[in-house]
Scaffold this active site. Structure first.
Site, short mmCIF file in Angstrom:
data_model
loop_
_atom_site.label_atom_id
_atom_site.label_comp_id
_atom_site.label_asym_id
_atom_site.label_seq_id
_atom_site.Cartn_x
_atom_site.Cartn_y
_atom_site.Cartn_z
N ARG A 116 100.42 58.23 10.05
CA ARG A 116 100.00 58.74 11.36
C ARG A 116 100.89 58.12 12.44
NH1 ARG A 116 96.23 56.07 13.42
NH2 ARG A 116 94.75 56.21 11.70
N TYR B 173 100.73 80.38 29.61
CA TYR B 173 100.30 80.65 28.23
C TYR B 173 98.77 80.48 28.15
CZ TYR B 173 99.62 80.10 23.23
OH TYR B 173 99.17 80.22 21.95
N LYS C 291 107.42 78.46 17.57
CA LYS C 291 108.11 79.69 17.95
C LYS C 291 109.59 79.62 17.57
CE LYS C 291 104.00 80.41 19.50
NZ LYS C 291 103.56 80.08 20.84
#
Ligand SMILES: *Cc1c(COP(=O)(O)O)cnc(C)c1O
Length: 379
Positions: A46, A98, A195
């Site tokens: 992590r 967005y 994206k």
């Protein structure tokens, strides 16, 4: 190092134990220590993971920044940024934002005492009036989704700097190949790696790049303390995608330009929103701050009939009807019934988001096939 070389080499080195040229997927949670506290810089995945480290350094290099941090999604990255603010702080943001970012701001962080003000930033001169003593961050997205407005990053930075306000830019649509906000004075870049950076519609991921060491330290703390990190397999896929970012963005831009010009001449099409048109209201700024206009366009139909638009979208062969963007394949979406359906119709229309608006993520297929597909569907 120039951009294309960075995309392939920055942060990347052959695996020291085997010489493997590709960064291994370090699918491990923990790392053996020689003695308590005596380790090689990795303790628990992590906190740090070698595959993630390489990607973070690569992304920092592409954006000309000092620090890169990867998160489990674009929204997880934005979530971490908001957690560096305090109750009473105000964020000034673009109104054509967005949808997921808008939802995160208003439905999650507002109740923890952050205030958000959404304003039209396409004319930077009008933004100053919205700045208050409590404004701590200006959050920009450019080009915007789906209206393709362009916001003048340097002008906004000019307003913010003297007042000690930080500027963050969601650079998802442009990517660092077309636009580098840190070079224009912004303090932070945020990406939905999902994206164009990933580029192959197979990874959900987010990233932040910045120069301020104190802010970076805070974010590294949050990356570990809140724990929305990206896994090693996803980091590998993102690294692999980025190696062709420059080639893909060139082709995305070329194809989108051709599609935009084709659509504009088509009788059934009303308006085409693409910043490359000389009569686009923000064309001059787009030309100034971007090296090309990217792969996103949207358009409306004459008569603005919602059913006609929906019907048309079932006729495309290559422009698959799906959310998301930035993959090698062409996609189309209908904001009024998909991504922006939650916005009341009146408000939606006011911001120019008409019923027949179709948004396209133009892929890197052969342009002749894409244009033929549009032609057969439109006729
Ligand atoms: C998709 C997207 C996001 C959110 O990223 P996720 O990876 O889906 O969490 C943020 N901003 C823009 C512009 C996007 O397109």
């Amino acid at each position: 190092m120039k951009f294309a070389t960075k995309a392939i080499h920055a942060g990347v080195f052959p695996d020291p134990s085997t010489g493997a040229i590709m960064t291994p997927i370090y699918q491990t949670t923990t790392y053996v220590q020689k003695a308590p506290g005596d380790h090689k810089g990795y303790e628990y995945s992590r906190t740090q993971n070698p595959t993630r480290t390489v990607l973070q350094e690569n992304l920092a290099a592409l954006e000309n920044g000092s620090y890169g941090l990867c998160f489990a999604s674009g929204l997880a990255a934005t979530d971490a940024v908001m957690k560096t603010l305090s109750p009473g702080d105000e964020v000034l943001s673009t109104n054509d934002l967005y949808g997921g970012t808008y939802r995160l701001f208003t439905k999650v962080f507002q109740k923890y005492g952050l205030d958000f003000n959404f304003v039209d930033m396409s004319n930077a001169n009008e933004v100053g009036q919205y700045i208050s003593d409590r404004t701590k961050l200006i959050w920009i997205e450019t080009p915007t989704n789906p209206m393709m407005h362009i916001i003048d990053i340097e002008a906004i930075v000019g307003l913010a700097k003297s007042k000690g306000i930080k500027v963050a830019v969601d650079n998802t649509f442009a990517t660092p190949f077309l636009q580098r906000p840190l070079d224009l004075g912004a303090d932070m870049v945020m990406h939905s790696v999902t994206k164009y950076l990933g580029g192959h519609s197979d990874v959900i991921m987010g990233a932040l790049v910045l120069n301020d060491s104190q802010w970076a330290e805070q974010l590294e703390f949050l990356q570990n303390a809140s724990g929305a990190v990206s896994g090693p397999q996803d980091c590998f896929l993102a690294l692999r995608g980025i190696k062709t970012l420059h080639l893909r963005m060139q082709r995305h831009s070329e194809n989108a330009a051709a599609v935009a010009h084709f659509l504009r001449k088509y009788p059934r099409v009303d308006q085409v929103f693409w910043p490359g048109f000389e009569d686009h209201p923000n064309h001059v700024i787009a030309k100034k701050q971007m090296s090309d206009f990217g792969g996103m366009i949207s358009f409306t139909l004459k008569g603005d009939d919602i059913e006609e638009a929906k019907h048309l979208m079932t006729k495309f062969k290559y422009f698959q009807l799906a959310e998301s963007l930035g993959g090698v394949e062409s996609l189309c979406g209908h904001p009024a019934s998909m991504t922006h359906a939650s916005i009341p119709r009146e408000e939606r229309i006011k911001s120019g988001l008409l019923d027949s608006l179709i948004r396209m993520s133009v892929g890197i297929e052969d342009i002749d096939d894409l244009v033929a597909d549009l032609e057969q569907a439109l006729s």
